[in-house]
Design a protein around this motif. Structure first.
Motif, mmCIF file in Angstrom:
data_model
loop_
_atom_site.group_PDB
_atom_site.id
_atom_site.type_symbol
_atom_site.label_atom_id
_atom_site.label_comp_id
_atom_site.label_asym_id
_atom_site.label_seq_id
_atom_site.Cartn_x
_atom_site.Cartn_y
_atom_site.Cartn_z
ATOM 1 N N ILE A 19 -8.560 -16.541 21.782
ATOM 2 C CA ILE A 19 -8.087 -16.047 20.332
ATOM 3 C C ILE A 19 -8.373 -16.559 19.357
ATOM 4 O O ILE A 19 -8.111 -17.661 19.028
ATOM 5 N N MET A 20 -9.668 -16.696 18.460
ATOM 6 C CA MET A 20 -10.029 -16.954 17.555
ATOM 7 C C MET A 20 -8.986 -17.604 16.461
ATOM 8 O O MET A 20 -9.614 -16.803 15.218
ATOM 9 N N ASP A 21 -8.015 -18.213 16.237
ATOM 10 C CA ASP A 21 -7.679 -18.050 15.394
ATOM 11 C C ASP A 21 -7.800 -18.974 14.361
ATOM 12 O O ASP A 21 -7.385 -20.621 14.689
ATOM 13 N N TYR A 63 -12.365 -12.779 20.448
ATOM 14 C CA TYR A 63 -10.712 -11.545 20.369
ATOM 15 C C TYR A 63 -11.635 -11.694 18.484
ATOM 16 O O TYR A 63 -11.219 -13.058 17.822
ATOM 17 N N ALA A 64 -12.324 -11.150 18.242
ATOM 18 C CA ALA A 64 -13.207 -11.000 17.325
ATOM 19 C C ALA A 64 -13.057 -10.668 15.909
ATOM 20 O O ALA A 64 -12.839 -10.962 14.863
ATOM 21 N N PHE A 65 -12.251 -9.739 15.843
ATOM 22 C CA PHE A 65 -11.568 -9.301 14.953
ATOM 23 C C PHE A 65 -10.751 -7.619 15.669
ATOM 24 O O PHE A 65 -10.639 -6.592 16.802
ATOM 25 N N SER A 66 -9.438 -8.077 15.431
ATOM 26 C CA SER A 66 -8.709 -6.553 15.768
ATOM 27 C C SER A 66 -8.343 -5.419 15.602
ATOM 28 O O SER A 66 -8.459 -5.132 14.230
ATOM 29 N N ASN A 69 -6.648 -5.812 12.285
ATOM 30 C CA ASN A 69 -7.281 -6.358 11.190
ATOM 31 C C ASN A 69 -7.832 -5.618 10.276
ATOM 32 O O ASN A 69 -8.238 -6.288 8.531
ATOM 33 N N ARG A 72 -6.393 -5.603 6.720
ATOM 34 C CA ARG A 72 -6.265 -6.822 6.072
ATOM 35 C C ARG A 72 -7.398 -6.154 4.153
ATOM 36 O O ARG A 72 -7.969 -5.678 4.297
ATOM 37 N N ARG A 189 -5.157 -19.550 22.439
ATOM 38 C CA ARG A 189 -5.605 -19.590 21.043
ATOM 39 C C ARG A 189 -4.940 -20.397 20.858
ATOM 40 O O ARG A 189 -4.489 -21.421 20.630
ATOM 41 N N ARG A 195 1.008 -16.854 19.992
ATOM 42 C CA ARG A 195 1.259 -14.398 20.819
ATOM 43 C C ARG A 195 0.604 -14.893 21.354
ATOM 44 O O ARG A 195 -0.966 -14.891 21.144
ATOM 45 N N SER A 197 -1.200 -11.290 20.081
ATOM 46 C CA SER A 197 -1.228 -10.096 19.081
ATOM 47 C C SER A 197 -2.634 -8.945 19.554
ATOM 48 O O SER A 197 -3.047 -8.695 19.322
HETATM 49 C C1 IPE Z 1 -5.686 -12.308 16.006
HETATM 50 O O1 IPE Z 1 -5.718 -13.005 15.069
HETATM 51 C C2 IPE Z 1 -7.045 -11.572 16.030
HETATM 52 C C3 IPE Z 1 -8.362 -11.900 16.447
HETATM 53 C C4 IPE Z 1 -8.570 -13.502 16.286
HETATM 54 C C5 IPE Z 1 -9.454 -11.093 15.982
HETATM 55 P P1 IPE Z 1 -4.872 -12.578 13.656
HETATM 56 O O2 IPE Z 1 -4.338 -13.316 12.873
HETATM 57 O O3 IPE Z 1 -4.405 -11.101 13.151
HETATM 58 O O4 IPE Z 1 -2.679 -12.459 14.642
HETATM 59 P P2 IPE Z 1 -1.668 -12.152 14.323
HETATM 60 O O5 IPE Z 1 -2.022 -11.404 12.488
HETATM 61 O O6 IPE Z 1 -1.577 -13.259 13.153
HETATM 62 O O7 IPE Z 1 -0.946 -12.429 15.160
#
Ligand code: IPE
Ligand code: IPE
Ligand code: MG
Length: 246
Positions: A19-21, A63-66, A69, A72, A189, A195, A197
């Protein structure tokens, strides 16, 4: 001794999901726009894909785009789509050269035309790759996937293709977009949040979690290898006792 040399090749996680956050916070910390963070984030992918290949990892899911997302601001969403399109055109030749096979999971129908085309071209171009399988989760959410799978199962049951008794864990998994891909062994993550997500809920039933405060643009080869080494220190018991595992 480099971190790569310390990794036990006989106990590799076959599938790593990430999860690339933290792109936005990476940018904010530097007084930059969020878009700059996404640009750096997309660049970071290259190093991690190469590092995973070098360590002989078989599957890497990013995980590039949920699905969430999409909510946004529209400029951020379109900026992200443009960055992805450029990355596909820039990287496809090298991915192919390095034997990487690209796949995607998610609701591709929601992607804008140019993004879908770029993705499909990349998947087609790299289809013969026999090295790392790079799975891109785009417009993906686990609840979307589980609902879609349930609809397909219901439709096949109505058609008589599937009997109620045939619906077991294996059959169910065949209706997911991850069909044919082994479950992740290690879920990383970045960005400090702990979390999931809406990511791979079914597939992560027995995954090992690894959380790091590093923002995604700062994640690279060494940090990936640190995560793999931590994974190798764990004991996966799958409900059994430690003695049974030994
Ligand atoms: C999770 O990141 C989704 C991706 C990495 C693509 P978000 O930044 O959208 O997650 P939340 O909303 O903080 O849980
Ligand atoms: C992850 O970084 C990238 C996507 C979700 C597309 P974020 O954009 O979520 O970065 P933060 O969480 O705001 O720092
Ligand atoms: Mg985030």
């Amino acid at each position: 001794m480099s971190l790569l040399d310390k990794i036990d090749k006989n106990r590799l996680p076959g599938h790593i999901a990430i999860i690339m956050d933290g792109n936005g916070r990476w940018a904010k910390a530097r007084g930059l726009e969020r878009g700059e963070g996404h640009k750096e984030g997309v660049s970071a992918i290259r190093g991690v894909v190469e590092a995973a290949s070098k360590a002989s990892i078989r599957y890497l899911t990013l995980y590039a785009f949920s699905t969430e997302n999409w909510n946004r601001p529209s400029e951020e969403v379109s900026g992200l789509m443009d960055l992805m399109v450029h990355a596909f055109y820039r990287e496809t030749a090298d991915l192919k050269k390095n034997g990487v096979r690209v796949r995607s999971i998610g609701d591709m129908n929601r992607l804008p035309e140019h993004a879908r085309t770029a993705l499909e071209d990349c998947i087609r171009e790299t289809a013969e790759g026999t090295g790392l399988t790079l799975v891109l989760a785009l417009s993906y959410s686990s609840k979307w996937e589980l609902a879609a799978a349930s609809r397909k199962i219901a439709a096949d049951a109505v058609k008589g293709v599937l009997r109620e008794d045939d619906i077991d864990e294996k059959t169910f998994a065949d209706y997911l977009t991850t069909r044919g891909i082994p479950d992740p062994d290690l879920l990383i993550r970045t960005g400090g949040e702990q979390r999931i997500s809406n990511f791979l809920l079914w597939q992560c039933a027995y995954v090992e979690f690894y959380f790091t405060d590093a923002f995604w643009p700062d994640f690279g080869e060494e940090t990936l290898y640190e995560a793999i080494l931590e994974y190798q220190r764990r004991e996966r018991r799958y409900g059994k006792t430690s003695e049974q595992i030994e």
